[in-house]
Design a protein around this motif. Structure first.
Motif, PDB file in Angstrom:
ATOM      1  N   SER A 159       0.828  -1.199   0.000  1.00 21.90           N
ATOM      2  CA  SER A 159       0.000   0.000   0.000  1.00 21.90           C
ATOM      3  C   SER A 159       0.869   1.259   0.000  1.00 21.90           C
ATOM      4  N   GLY A 160       0.604   2.143  -0.934  1.00 20.53           N
ATOM      5  CA  GLY A 160       1.357   3.393  -1.022  1.00 20.53           C
ATOM      6  C   GLY A 160       2.548   3.341  -1.952  1.00 20.53           C
ATOM      7  N   SER A 161       2.943   2.143  -2.397  1.00 21.07           N
ATOM      8  CA  SER A 161       4.027   2.055  -3.374  1.00 21.07           C
ATOM      9  C   SER A 161       3.578   2.674  -4.689  1.00 21.07           C
ATOM     10  N   VAL A 162       4.549   3.176  -5.456  1.00 25.85           N
ATOM     11  CA  VAL A 162       4.222   3.914  -6.685  1.00 25.85           C
ATOM     12  C   VAL A 162       4.990   3.332  -7.868  1.00 25.85           C
ATOM     13  N   VAL A 163       4.280   3.127  -8.974  1.00 24.93           N
ATOM     14  CA  VAL A 163       4.896   2.708 -10.232  1.00 24.93           C
ATOM     15  C   VAL A 163       4.761   3.857 -11.225  1.00 24.93           C
ATOM     16  N   THR A 164       5.880   4.286 -11.789  1.00 24.91           N
ATOM     17  CA  THR A 164       5.857   5.341 -12.804  1.00 24.91           C
ATOM     18  C   THR A 164       6.092   4.725 -14.174  1.00 24.91           C
ATOM     19  N   MET A 165       5.201   5.008 -15.089  1.00 20.44           N
ATOM     20  CA  MET A 165       5.232   4.415 -16.428  1.00 20.44           C
ATOM     21  C   MET A 165       5.082   5.537 -17.469  1.00 20.44           C
ATOM     22  N   PHE A 166       6.152   6.156 -17.863  1.00 13.89           N
ATOM     23  CA  PHE A 166       7.571   5.915 -17.730  1.00 13.89           C
ATOM     24  C   PHE A 166       8.213   7.176 -17.188  1.00 13.89           C
ATOM     25  N   ASP A 167       9.504   7.093 -16.777  1.00 15.93           N
ATOM     26  CA  ASP A 167      10.202   8.299 -16.357  1.00 15.93           C
ATOM     27  C   ASP A 167      10.754   9.014 -17.591  1.00 15.93           C
ATOM     28  N   SER A 168      11.549  10.055 -17.391  1.00 14.38           N
ATOM     29  CA  SER A 168      12.044  10.862 -18.512  1.00 14.38           C
ATOM     30  C   SER A 168      12.971  10.084 -19.439  1.00 14.38           C
ATOM     31  N   ASP A 169      13.525   8.979 -18.951  1.00 12.43           N
ATOM     32  CA  ASP A 169      14.422   8.153 -19.767  1.00 12.43           C
ATOM     33  C   ASP A 169      13.718   6.891 -20.272  1.00 12.43           C
ATOM     34  N   ARG A 171      11.954   4.613 -18.636  1.00 15.49           N
ATOM     35  CA  ARG A 171      12.132   3.454 -17.769  1.00 15.49           C
ATOM     36  C   ARG A 171      10.945   3.330 -16.815  1.00 15.49           C
ATOM     37  N   ILE A 172      10.673   2.098 -16.403  1.00 16.78           N
ATOM     38  CA  ILE A 172       9.692   1.865 -15.350  1.00 16.78           C
ATOM     39  C   ILE A 172      10.364   2.146 -14.011  1.00 16.78           C
ATOM     40  N   GLU A 173       9.726   2.950 -13.187  1.00 12.07           N
ATOM     41  CA  GLU A 173      10.277   3.272 -11.870  1.00 12.07           C
ATOM     42  C   GLU A 173       9.318   2.761 -10.799  1.00 12.07           C
ATOM     43  N   VAL A 174       9.860   2.002  -9.860  1.00  9.04           N
ATOM     44  CA  VAL A 174       9.065   1.473  -8.754  1.00  9.04           C
ATOM     45  C   VAL A 174       9.620   2.010  -7.446  1.00  9.04           C
ATOM     46  N   GLU A 175       8.771   2.678  -6.697  1.00 10.99           N
ATOM     47  CA  GLU A 175       9.163   3.186  -5.372  1.00 10.99           C
ATOM     48  C   GLU A 175       8.355   2.439  -4.314  1.00 10.99           C
ATOM     49  N   THR A 176       9.061   1.808  -3.406  1.00 11.96           N
ATOM     50  CA  THR A 176       8.384   1.057  -2.350  1.00 11.96           C
ATOM     51  C   THR A 176       9.120   1.275  -1.037  1.00 11.96           C
ATOM     52  N   SER A 177       8.665   0.619   0.017  1.00 11.41           N
ATOM     53  CA  SER A 177       9.273   0.801   1.333  1.00 11.41           C
ATOM     54  C   SER A 177       9.120  -0.464   2.158  1.00 11.41           C
ATOM     55  N   VAL A 178       9.897  -0.524   3.228  1.00  8.93           N
ATOM     56  CA  VAL A 178       9.798  -1.606   4.214  1.00  8.93           C
ATOM     57  C   VAL A 178       9.636  -0.966   5.583  1.00  8.93           C
ATOM     58  N   ARG A 179       8.728  -1.483   6.352  1.00  7.88           N
ATOM     59  CA  ARG A 179       8.465  -0.923   7.683  1.00  7.88           C
ATOM     60  C   ARG A 179       9.592  -1.315   8.641  1.00  7.88           C
ATOM     61  N   TYR A 180      10.245  -0.301   9.200  1.00 10.06           N
ATOM     62  CA  TYR A 180      11.346  -0.527  10.150  1.00 10.06           C
ATOM     63  C   TYR A 180      10.908  -0.120  11.545  1.00 10.06           C
ATOM     64  N   GLN A 181      11.240  -0.963  12.525  1.00  9.56           N
ATOM     65  CA  GLN A 181      10.980  -0.634  13.930  1.00  9.56           C
ATOM     66  C   GLN A 181      12.227  -0.947  14.740  1.00  9.56           C
ATOM     67  N   GLN A 196       9.068   4.115   7.599  1.00 12.44           N
ATOM     68  CA  GLN A 196       9.099   3.393   6.337  1.00 12.44           C
ATOM     69  C   GLN A 196      10.429   3.688   5.636  1.00 12.44           C
ATOM     70  N   VAL A 197      11.210   2.658   5.413  1.00 14.95           N
ATOM     71  CA  VAL A 197      12.484   2.794   4.711  1.00 14.95           C
ATOM     72  C   VAL A 197      12.206   2.692   3.214  1.00 14.95           C
ATOM     73  N   LYS A 198      12.360   3.802   2.499  1.00 15.54           N
ATOM     74  CA  LYS A 198      11.988   3.845   1.080  1.00 15.54           C
ATOM     75  C   LYS A 198      13.188   3.570   0.172  1.00 15.54           C
ATOM     76  N   GLN A 199      12.883   2.904  -0.936  1.00 19.43           N
ATOM     77  CA  GLN A 199      13.886   2.659  -1.968  1.00 19.43           C
ATOM     78  C   GLN A 199      13.204   2.714  -3.342  1.00 19.43           C
ATOM     79  N   THR A 200      13.976   3.077  -4.354  1.00 22.28           N
ATOM     80  CA  THR A 200      13.461   3.180  -5.714  1.00 22.28           C
ATOM     81  C   THR A 200      14.344   2.378  -6.654  1.00 22.28           C
TER      82      THR A 200
END
Length: 221
Positions: A159-169, A171-181, A196-200
């Motif tokens: 929930s809340g992850s984002v898929v960009t179709m497409f970026d300026s180059d 490419r498919i960009e996927v931004e997601t996260s992992v819950r850290y405690q 939330q530890v985010k990575q793209t």
């Protein structure tokens, strides 16, 4: 004299216990901090790997839909009027690329062949463009569920992850996260942090998307 020696001995013993207690306490604090830092790195890696796998899956969907669009075009009236079918050109381009790049994987050969053929045909073929546009629309509908399942299966937050179709180059960009405690290991003075530890991650470049005018579409899961 004996009582003095006994008193000094007790003081040395108490000091030893005190020093050992302080040492144990500081060691526990250091262990907790290092443990939490390592968990952050692990969570970042999980998020990055999940996003990368999801972007690769999205690319596969796009090229599958592109191939289906080409087949539908070849079966259409417009395609039948053209004696040189587009899929035939893709197959010949695959053979050329395999010969020229024996180190490439089968998927890379396939993707490059589709890109090369479509880049040369789409700008001057409105009918083919229409079939491909519908293919990209189908891919956009399919990608969220596939990406979401991959992220969830790998421990990332769906929930809340984002898929960009497409970026300026393109490419498919996927931004997601992992819950850290963070962990306190019973140390009450340490705060328990949750974030939330985010990575793209970005996919390979999808070259044929350049001529489709299909960019910057953000899909939030």
């Amino acid at each position: 004299m004996g009582q003095v020696k006994k008193l000094l001995g007790n003081q040395r013993g108490n000091m030893t216990v005190f020093v050992l207690t302080i040492f144990f306490f500081l060691s526990l604090v250091m262990f907790t901090l290092l443990f939490n830092m390592s968990n952050i790195f692990v969570d970042k890696e999980v998020a990055a790997n999940s996003a990368q796998q999801a972007s690769m899956a999205a690319v596969q969907i796009i090229y599958e839909e592109a191939e289906e669009a080409i087949r539908e075009y070849d079966r259409s009236i417009a395609g039948m009027l053209n004696p040189d079918f587009i899929m035939g050109e893709v197959d010949r381009e695959k053979m050329r690329l395999r010969s020229a790049h024996p180190d490439w994987s089968e998927s890379e050969v396939r993707y490059h062949a589709i890109d090369n053929v479509l880049l040369s045909h789409v700008p001057a073929n409105g009918s083919l463009y229409g079939f491909l546009y519908q293919g990209l629309a189908s891919a956009q509908d399919e990608i969220p569920e596939v990406v979401g399942e991959i992220l969830q299966a790998n421990g990332a937050t769906r929930s809340g992850s984002v898929v960009t179709m497409f970026d300026s180059d393109m490419r498919i960009e996927v931004e997601t996260s992992v819950r850290y405690q963070s962990e306190t290991v019973g140390l009450a003075f340490l705060n328990t942090d949750t974030e939330q530890v985010k990575q793209t991650a970005k996919s390979r470049r999808i070259a044929f998307a350049e001529v489709m005018g299909w960019g910057g579409k953000r899909i939030t899961l």
